[in-house]
Design an enzyme around this catalytic site. Structure first.
Site, PDB file in Angstrom:
ATOM      1  N   ASP A  16       0.816  -1.211   0.000  1.00 47.62           N
ATOM      2  CA  ASP A  16       0.000   0.000   0.000  1.00 47.62           C
ATOM      3  C   ASP A  16       0.852   1.265   0.000  1.00 47.62           C
ATOM      4  O   ASP A  16       0.704   2.134  -0.860  1.00 47.62           O
ATOM      5  CB  ASP A  16      -0.933   0.017   1.220  1.00 47.62           C
ATOM      6  CG  ASP A  16      -1.954  -1.110   1.186  1.00 47.62           C
ATOM      7  OD1 ASP A  16      -2.461  -1.407   0.094  1.00 47.62           O
ATOM      8  OD2 ASP A  16      -2.228  -1.702   2.243  1.00 47.62           O
ATOM      9  N   ARG A  97      -0.799   0.694  16.589  1.00 47.37           N
ATOM     10  CA  ARG A  97      -1.175   1.854  15.785  1.00 47.37           C
ATOM     11  C   ARG A  97      -1.138   3.171  16.560  1.00 47.37           C
ATOM     12  O   ARG A  97      -0.661   4.180  16.046  1.00 47.37           O
ATOM     13  CB  ARG A  97      -2.559   1.648  15.161  1.00 47.37           C
ATOM     14  CG  ARG A  97      -2.625   0.491  14.171  1.00 47.37           C
ATOM     15  CD  ARG A  97      -1.541   0.602  13.120  1.00 47.37           C
ATOM     16  NE  ARG A  97      -1.647  -0.426  12.092  1.00 47.37           N
ATOM     17  CZ  ARG A  97      -0.637  -1.180  11.697  1.00 47.37           C
ATOM     18  NH1 ARG A  97       0.546  -1.045  12.281  1.00 47.37           N
ATOM     19  NH2 ARG A  97      -0.785  -2.064  10.732  1.00 47.37           N
ATOM     20  N   ASP A 126      -7.686  -0.242  10.978  1.00 42.43           N
ATOM     21  CA  ASP A 126      -6.529   0.622  11.172  1.00 42.43           C
ATOM     22  C   ASP A 126      -6.788   2.069  10.792  1.00 42.43           C
ATOM     23  O   ASP A 126      -6.200   2.980  11.367  1.00 42.43           O
ATOM     24  CB  ASP A 126      -5.325   0.079  10.388  1.00 42.43           C
ATOM     25  CG  ASP A 126      -4.633  -1.055  11.113  1.00 42.43           C
ATOM     26  OD1 ASP A 126      -4.898  -1.236  12.319  1.00 42.43           O
ATOM     27  OD2 ASP A 126      -3.820  -1.754  10.485  1.00 42.43           O
ATOM     28  N   SER A 178      -2.030 -10.275   3.156  1.00 44.32           N
ATOM     29  CA  SER A 178      -1.922  -9.012   3.869  1.00 44.32           C
ATOM     30  C   SER A 178      -1.384  -9.332   5.255  1.00 44.32           C
ATOM     31  O   SER A 178      -2.018 -10.061   6.021  1.00 44.32           O
ATOM     32  CB  SER A 178      -3.297  -8.336   3.967  1.00 44.32           C
ATOM     33  OG  SER A 178      -3.212  -7.149   4.726  1.00 44.32           O
TER      34      SER A 178
END
Length: 406
Positions: A16, A97, A126, A178
């Protein structure tokens, strides 16, 4: 978009974010892109990251070592709360995160950036975790989320874009899981895992990264003793270690014995169900050991209430609400319960199983003189009759009322 001159990008170097750098420059008037990678234990994933970021258009790359802060200030407080999402998930991505986003905001403010960009999809959790953390520290900062803007629809199309722009990738279309990796865990999603009917290919070469499947684990058990002080792990097998070293040591022992592999269909915050496979070998050991120690050091009511609190704490972490008054208040409560959670827990690791092998604490509430089945002089068993009569009085009264009605 002309008002966006400088963007700070949360950069991992994965699929990404690799394509986001040129995409930002193409779609935001050749803006300056500053990449930031929060090092929370990705290991070799960070190798060559600076060269890659600069070659694809970034003006600079920050790599911030957050490992110690991550474990001590985010992971350990979550363990102390016994917070597990939906009975299985040990929150490996969830609590990584907030710390990464906090550091990104600090750099963005120092750099005078106009916006912060992340590569989270519009389907995932996320995006919420990053953006809530950004709002907590820079409430007026513009946020760019390409997955909510661009025409790309799939990871295959992302690979097409990368190939068209000569962006090197470490994955192929066939190995395009992923993944999220840090010092605490690694997650696997996508490809064959999208169908819950498919058994994960644990024994396929390269699938598991932090350990082996239980079938491949040794036929001989491994014993380990973990020492805690006020709910915080401080030593393994009598050796005092720092927070990061403890997690690494237990990852090694747990991985070798097939510990901590979870296959979960979880309820995402955005409303859908999602299937993932998680590896958390050291974390699974720590959670088990901490809970075992609490069995003998917490009174019944505190222990039971804390189980309820743990569920709410896990939701807050999973939902990206780390920087909220409620999370801080719950942590304060949890810390107050940990004053006596000190002692040693011995465990036996065997083919994916954690087997209790002994626990002791100077604050233990377990009294053998009271609990024994042998003769004792401290417990009068006749006292239980009066207790049961009082405890059962509401049931007795209700039963009599029912008989009158009949």
């Amino acid at each position: 978009m002309g008002d966006i001159k400088k963007v700070v990008l949360a950069y991992s170097g994965g699929l990404d974010t690799s394509i986001i750098i040129p995409w930002l420059k193409e779609n935001y008037d050749n803006c300056e892109v500053i990449a930031v990678s929060g090092d929370v234990g990705q290991g070799t994933e960070l190798d060559g990251l600076e060269e890659k970021a600069l070659k694809t258009g970034a003006s600079k790359l920050y790599i911030e070592d957050l490992n110690k802060e991550f474990i001590e200030e985010y992971v350990f407080p979550t363990i102390k709360a016994d917070a597990v999402y939906e009975s299985k998930y040990l929150l490996g991505t969830s609590f990584a995160r907030p710390i990464i986003a906090k550091r990104i905001v600090e750099i963005a403010l120092a750099e005078g950036a106009d916006a912060i960009c992340h590569g989270c999809t519009g389907k995932g959790n996320d995006q919420v975790r990053f953006e809530l953390a950004i709002k907590a520290f820079a409430p007026d900062m513009k946020i760019i989320a390409p997955w909510r803007e661009w025409s790309i629809k799939s990871r295959d199309e992302e690979i097409d874009y990368a190939e068209a722009h000569n962006i090197p990738l470490k994955i192929t279309r066939e190995t395009n899981y992923s993944k999220d990796k840090n010092i605490w865990h690694i997650s696997h999603e996508g490809l064959d895992l999208e169908d819950p009917a498919n058994e994960p290919m644990y024994n396929k070469e390269g699938f598991l990264e932090l350990g082996v499947s239980p079938e491949q684990a040794p036929d001989k058990p491994t014993y380990v003793t973990i020492s805690f002080e006020k709910g915080v792990p401080v030593a393994v097998d009598g050796e005092k270690l720092g927070a990061v070293e403890i997690v690494k040591k237990l990852n090694q022992l747990g991985g070798e014995n097939g510990i901590g592999i979870v296959d979960l269909v979880e309820n995402r915050l955005v409303g859908m169900k999602s299937r993932g496979v998680y590896e958390t070998p050291g974390g699974t050991i720590l959670y088990h050991a901490h809970n075992k120690l609490e069995e003998i050091t917490l009174d019944r009511d505190t222990y039971h209430f804390k189980q309820q609190v743990g569920l709410r704490f896990a939701e807050l972490v999973y939902f990206g609400q780390w920087y909220t008054p409620l999370r801080k208040a719950i942590s304060a409560f949890v810390d107050s319960t940990q004053e006596t959670v000190t002692g040693d827990v011995k465990l036996k690791l065997y083919k994916g199983n954690i087997i209790d092998a002994g626990v002791n604490s100077p604050y233990s509430l377990y009294d053998m003189d009271i609990a024994t089945f042998d003769e004792d002089e401290v417990y009068n068993q006749k006292d239980s009759a009066g207790f049961i009569n009082l405890f059962g009085l509401p049931i007795k009264v209700q039963a009599k009322k029912n008989l009158i009605k009949e």
